[in-house]
Design an enzyme around this catalytic site. Sequence first.
Site, short mmCIF file in Angstrom:
data_model
loop_
_atom_site.label_atom_id
_atom_site.label_comp_id
_atom_site.label_asym_id
_atom_site.label_seq_id
_atom_site.Cartn_x
_atom_site.Cartn_y
_atom_site.Cartn_z
N THR A 206 0.95 -1.26 0.10
CA THR A 206 0.02 -0.08 -0.12
C THR A 206 0.72 1.39 -0.08
O THR A 206 1.96 1.19 0.73
CB THR A 206 -0.74 -0.20 1.16
OG1 THR A 206 -1.95 -1.08 1.00
CG2 THR A 206 -1.48 1.33 1.63
N GLY A 258 -1.30 -1.60 6.44
CA GLY A 258 -1.19 -2.76 7.49
C GLY A 258 -2.43 -3.54 7.10
O GLY A 258 -2.96 -3.31 6.34
N1 ASP Z 1 -3.97 -1.46 4.87
C1 ASP Z 1 -4.40 -2.22 3.44
C2 ASP Z 1 -5.85 -2.67 3.38
O1 ASP Z 1 -6.12 -3.36 4.64
C3 ASP Z 1 -3.24 -3.10 3.02
C4 ASP Z 1 -1.91 -2.76 3.19
O2 ASP Z 1 -1.70 -1.68 3.92
O3 ASP Z 1 -1.06 -3.52 2.90
O4 ASP Z 1 -6.42 -2.81 2.55
#
Ligand code: ASP
Length: 341
Positions: A206, A258
């Site tokens: 992300t 996350g």
């Molecule tokens: N926070 C993002 C989600 O849950 C994924 C990530 O940050 O890797 O969609």
Amino acid sequence: MNKSKLSLALWLSAVLVTSAEAKATPFAIAIHGGAGTINKNEFPPEKQQAYKDTLQAAVNAGYQVLAQGGSSQQAVIDAVMVLENSPFFNAGVGAVYTHDEEHELDASIMLGHNRQAGAITGVKRIKNPILLANEVMQNSVHVMLSGQGAENFAIQQGYQLVDNSVFDTEHRYQALQRAKQKMLAKDQKQYQAKHLNLDSNYKMGTVGAVALDKHGNLAAATSTGGMTNKRFNRIGDAPIIGAGTFAENDSCAVSATGHGEYFIRYNVAADICARVKYQGLTIDNAANQVIHDVLLPVGGTGGVIVVDSQGNIAMPFNTAGMYRASKSSTGETQIKIFKDE
Ligand code: ASP
């Protein structure tokens, strides 16, 4: 005063004014390209350098806007777009695959001076989701639009839609196949019933940016493909104001990455800013508390980037790594991947 003395005096006063200005008007930007599990052995130096070069390009894109007196809004958009256009990160090109082997993209932006915000969720045909989130903020009376409706709004605003396959990459496809294999290996009934197919041991990707401009305004932006193998139009924290993105001039600007379900339930981005605002904590203390003392004990993995109105930067995470970079008017630049760097 002779001529050379005069020019020395002029030069000195120019230097003093410039450094006084830099002190009086600090500006700063921090970016992330996701937090998560990463095996250093699977990450040879050339690959690390390629990722760092892209992080550098993104942080520079935002910094340039700020240095020229541009807005934090434009800085975070420009930085995020560099990362969305890179296949390395889980946003735009390089977004993870859903269970149905498509890409569904989420993004959001928030401005600290007026708490305006815009977000889009589950879009499939928008090349740079952060631009559409910004469009929602600027040219609609809403904060969040989803799926087909968001795409219809984009068409109305003159956007050209792209084919979903534009976001395809082989490495993300392979990650989906591995996630599906893992799912098959488990107890199917329990897996399906509880929808445990989101692997919390996910890979990073992300993207996000936070910035303070010379006018004292903060902004935050986040963009993602979500989590590999997601189903049922699952939406994570990235497009949710207060969870994955938050900005207010009185406290701080935050972009998170996350395991989104935890970041939503613990209202992570807003919680960090509330600790700064109401408890008078530094962003470093506030962000570390939330990432390590609140999220980690309950199993919430990830990290955040934070900037405050003095240009301080914090980038804590509780995973093995987080792609991150920052640059501020004090001249300090950081570009890092692992914890021990
Ligand atoms: N926070 C993002 C989600 O849950 C994924 C990530 O940050 O890797 O969609």
